[in-house]
Design a protein around this motif. Structure first.
Motif, PDB file in Angstrom:
ATOM      1  N   ILE A  94      34.485  52.161  37.355  1.00 48.79           N
ATOM      2  CA  ILE A  94      34.974  52.851  38.539  1.00 48.79           C
ATOM      3  C   ILE A  94      36.428  53.230  38.266  1.00 48.79           C
ATOM      4  O   ILE A  94      37.138  52.520  37.547  1.00 48.79           O
ATOM      5  CB  ILE A  94      34.842  51.969  39.797  1.00 48.79           C
ATOM      6  N   TYR A  95      36.853  54.332  38.809  1.00 54.97           N
ATOM      7  CA  TYR A  95      38.188  54.852  38.580  1.00 54.97           C
ATOM      8  C   TYR A  95      39.004  54.781  39.873  1.00 54.97           C
ATOM      9  O   TYR A  95      38.427  54.775  40.975  1.00 54.97           O
ATOM     10  CB  TYR A  95      38.111  56.294  38.081  1.00 54.97           C
ATOM     11  N   PRO A  96      40.325  54.736  39.762  1.00 53.30           N
ATOM     12  CA  PRO A  96      41.169  54.615  40.959  1.00 53.30           C
ATOM     13  C   PRO A  96      40.916  55.698  42.002  1.00 53.30           C
ATOM     14  O   PRO A  96      40.910  55.410  43.205  1.00 53.30           O
ATOM     15  CB  PRO A  96      42.588  54.707  40.403  1.00 53.30           C
ATOM     16  N   LYS A  97      40.681  56.913  41.568  1.00 56.11           N
ATOM     17  CA  LYS A  97      40.455  57.996  42.525  1.00 56.11           C
ATOM     18  C   LYS A  97      39.178  57.757  43.341  1.00 56.11           C
ATOM     19  O   LYS A  97      39.127  58.041  44.539  1.00 56.11           O
ATOM     20  CB  LYS A  97      40.376  59.331  41.793  1.00 56.11           C
ATOM     21  N   GLU A  98      38.159  57.214  42.688  1.00 56.68           N
ATOM     22  CA  GLU A  98      36.918  56.891  43.401  1.00 56.68           C
ATOM     23  C   GLU A  98      37.143  55.741  44.369  1.00 56.68           C
ATOM     24  O   GLU A  98      36.640  55.757  45.496  1.00 56.68           O
ATOM     25  CB  GLU A  98      35.823  56.516  42.403  1.00 56.68           C
ATOM     26  N   ALA A  99      37.900  54.753  43.944  1.00 54.06           N
ATOM     27  CA  ALA A  99      38.208  53.618  44.813  1.00 54.06           C
ATOM     28  C   ALA A  99      39.018  54.078  46.026  1.00 54.06           C
ATOM     29  O   ALA A  99      38.819  53.576  47.137  1.00 54.06           O
ATOM     30  CB  ALA A  99      38.971  52.549  44.040  1.00 54.06           C
ATOM     31  N   ALA A 100      39.916  55.029  45.811  1.00 56.95           N
ATOM     32  CA  ALA A 100      40.722  55.547  46.914  1.00 56.95           C
ATOM     33  C   ALA A 100      39.827  56.178  47.980  1.00 56.95           C
ATOM     34  O   ALA A 100      40.028  55.962  49.180  1.00 56.95           O
ATOM     35  CB  ALA A 100      41.727  56.573  46.392  1.00 56.95           C
ATOM     36  N   ARG A 101      38.836  56.920  47.536  1.00 56.99           N
ATOM     37  CA  ARG A 101      37.919  57.542  48.499  1.00 56.99           C
ATOM     38  C   ARG A 101      37.040  56.508  49.190  1.00 56.99           C
ATOM     39  O   ARG A 101      36.769  56.617  50.381  1.00 56.99           O
ATOM     40  CB  ARG A 101      37.050  58.579  47.787  1.00 56.99           C
ATOM     41  N   LEU A 102      36.584  55.505  48.420  1.00 55.69           N
ATOM     42  CA  LEU A 102      35.723  54.469  49.004  1.00 55.69           C
ATOM     43  C   LEU A 102      36.456  53.635  50.044  1.00 55.69           C
ATOM     44  O   LEU A 102      35.899  53.288  51.084  1.00 55.69           O
ATOM     45  CB  LEU A 102      35.215  53.530  47.904  1.00 55.69           C
ATOM     46  N   LEU A 103      37.709  53.313  49.760  1.00 59.98           N
ATOM     47  CA  LEU A 103      38.487  52.430  50.629  1.00 59.98           C
ATOM     48  C   LEU A 103      39.357  53.173  51.624  1.00 59.98           C
ATOM     49  O   LEU A 103      40.063  52.544  52.422  1.00 59.98           O
ATOM     50  CB  LEU A 103      39.360  51.508  49.769  1.00 59.98           C
ATOM     51  N   ASN A 104      39.341  54.504  51.550  1.00 59.33           N
ATOM     52  CA  ASN A 104      40.158  55.343  52.420  1.00 59.33           C
ATOM     53  C   ASN A 104      41.641  54.982  52.298  1.00 59.33           C
ATOM     54  O   ASN A 104      42.339  54.741  53.288  1.00 59.33           O
ATOM     55  CB  ASN A 104      39.687  55.229  53.879  1.00 59.33           C
ATOM     56  N   ILE A 105      42.099  54.915  51.048  1.00 59.34           N
ATOM     57  CA  ILE A 105      43.513  54.648  50.763  1.00 59.34           C
ATOM     58  C   ILE A 105      44.027  55.779  49.876  1.00 59.34           C
ATOM     59  O   ILE A 105      43.260  56.582  49.361  1.00 59.34           O
ATOM     60  CB  ILE A 105      43.714  53.286  50.062  1.00 59.34           C
ATOM     61  N   GLY A 106      45.327  55.828  49.693  1.00 58.15           N
ATOM     62  CA  GLY A 106      45.923  56.856  48.851  1.00 58.15           C
ATOM     63  C   GLY A 106      45.696  56.572  47.368  1.00 58.15           C
ATOM     64  O   GLY A 106      45.377  55.451  46.959  1.00 58.15           O
TER      65      GLY A 106
END
Length: 82
Positions: free
Chosen positions: A29-41
């Motif tokens: 998993i990549y940070p950009k995907e995690a950002a979308r999943l967690l609704n964070i920047g």
């Protein structure tokens, strides 16, 4: 194709042609995907990944797996769809 059945061909294709993505789930998993999943920047997700790497004693160039991400964040793996 002679004596090669369809199942045999499907199993042989990934190895002979360099195709490795047939019916495989994503491992990383990549940070950009995690950002979308967690609704964070994006920057906050990058910090999260830095913290995960530190906690798991991983180096900067090493990937974070979906399993590691889920264990660290407490999210059930079944909910992660990439």
């Amino acid at each position: 194709m002679g004596s090669v059945r369809d199942n045999d061909l499907a199993l042989a294709l990934p190895y002979c042609c360099g195709i490795t993505h047939l019916n495989m789930e994503r491992l990383c998993i990549y940070p950009k995907e995690a950002a979308r999943l967690l609704n964070i920047g994006d920057r906050q997700a990058q910090r999260l990944f830095r913290n995960i790497r530190f906690a798991l004693n991983k180096k900067k160039h090493q990937y974070i797996t979906v399993k590691e991400f889920c264990e660290y964040t407490g999210i059930d793996e079944r909910f992660i769809v990439l």
